[in-house]
Design an enzyme around this catalytic site. Sequence first.
Site, short mmCIF file in Angstrom:
data_model
loop_
_atom_site.label_atom_id
_atom_site.label_comp_id
_atom_site.label_asym_id
_atom_site.label_seq_id
_atom_site.Cartn_x
_atom_site.Cartn_y
_atom_site.Cartn_z
N GLY A 1 0.78 -1.24 0.00
CA GLY A 1 0.00 0.00 0.00
C GLY A 1 0.81 1.29 0.00
CG ASN B 1 1.77 3.50 -5.76
OD1 ASN B 1 2.17 4.55 -6.26
ND2 ASN B 1 2.33 2.33 -5.98
NE ARG C 1 -10.12 -14.17 -13.26
CZ ARG C 1 -9.04 -13.96 -12.52
NH1 ARG C 1 -8.97 -12.93 -11.71
NH2 ARG C 1 -8.02 -14.76 -12.56
NE ARG D 1 -8.87 -11.58 -7.60
CZ ARG D 1 -8.99 -12.90 -7.76
NH1 ARG D 1 -8.04 -13.71 -7.36
NH2 ARG D 1 -10.08 -13.40 -8.31
CG ASN E 1 -3.60 -0.49 -12.78
OD1 ASN E 1 -3.48 -0.74 -11.57
ND2 ASN E 1 -2.90 -1.12 -13.70
CG HIS F 1 1.72 -1.81 -15.47
ND1 HIS F 1 1.40 -3.05 -14.96
CD2 HIS F 1 2.71 -2.01 -16.37
CE1 HIS F 1 2.17 -3.96 -15.54
NE2 HIS F 1 2.98 -3.35 -16.40
CD GLU G 1 5.06 2.24 -9.03
OE1 GLU G 1 4.01 1.98 -8.41
OE2 GLU G 1 5.88 1.35 -9.34
C1 GRF Z 1 3.47 -0.95 -7.51
O1 GRF Z 1 4.72 -1.14 -8.10
C2 GRF Z 1 2.42 -0.75 -8.54
O2 GRF Z 1 2.88 -0.10 -9.69
C3 GRF Z 1 2.05 -2.17 -8.88
O3 GRF Z 1 2.11 -2.88 -7.68
C4 GRF Z 1 3.00 -2.22 -6.79
C5 GRF Z 1 2.21 -1.90 -5.57
O4 GRF Z 1 2.99 -1.34 -4.54
N1 GRF Z 1 0.76 -2.21 -9.54
P1 GRF Z 1 2.27 -0.68 -3.28
O5 GRF Z 1 1.34 -1.73 -2.69
O6 GRF Z 1 1.54 0.54 -3.74
O7 GRF Z 1 3.39 -0.37 -2.33
#
Ligand code: GRF
Length: 215
Positions: A12, A14, A65, A91, A107, A109, A174
């Site tokens: 978590g 981000n 799903r 997921r 999202n 990525h 990010e």
């Molecule tokens: C990040 O690298 C994001 O880009 C990817 O999964 C990772 C999640 O990291 N989708 P966090 O849980 O936000 O620390």
Amino acid sequence: MKNIVILISGRGSNMEALIAARDAGQLPVNIAAVISNRPQAQGLETAARAGIPTQYIDHKSFAGREEFDAALADCIDTFAPDLVVLAGFMRILTDAFVNHYAGRLMNIHPSLLPSFPGLHTHQRALEEGVRIHGCTVHFVTPTLDHGPVIIQAAVPVLDGDDESSLAARILRQEHQIYPQAVRWFAEGRLQLVDGRVRLAAELSDGAALVSPQLA
Ligand code: GRF
């Protein structure tokens, strides 16, 4: 103020960057809830400590799903979000789920899409020998790790990098670009034109102005 719901599966960080931006007055949104598909997700504790309502819906308790995604959408919709933010939500989502949130599902990525969709992006980038790698925030479409790009950040791949040094360099980016993308959404500045994102100009008083080519 726009309502957002954040979906996580693990650490978590981000999500934390979004909370920090909100707390710093740089992200004018109400974080209505953080929802995880994993009861043990570390990010759930972080969110709860920040006073944000948390929920988990364990995907393992569902037959498939479709059933899981339907329960997840029901839970999300109780918070009436303007935007659903996937922040390390590991997921694959059904078309029905994605279509339900069309235009309001984002999202992040860890690659410069359309390069390296899917998993293990940093390892694959190292194996390919690319010199530039990065991360992408995009609107979600039914195709995995695909959709209109909102913002990207690029970093150099350095001699001697391994997966973890490269991942750390990109994660710092990010944490910059995700709050920026959500802020643009909150300000009503993201416009979809011919399947691509255009950023509307900002007036000096902070109000959004649709740029002439969008009129
Ligand atoms: C990040 O690298 C994001 O880009 C990817 O999964 C990772 C999640 O990291 N989708 P966090 O849980 O936000 O620390």
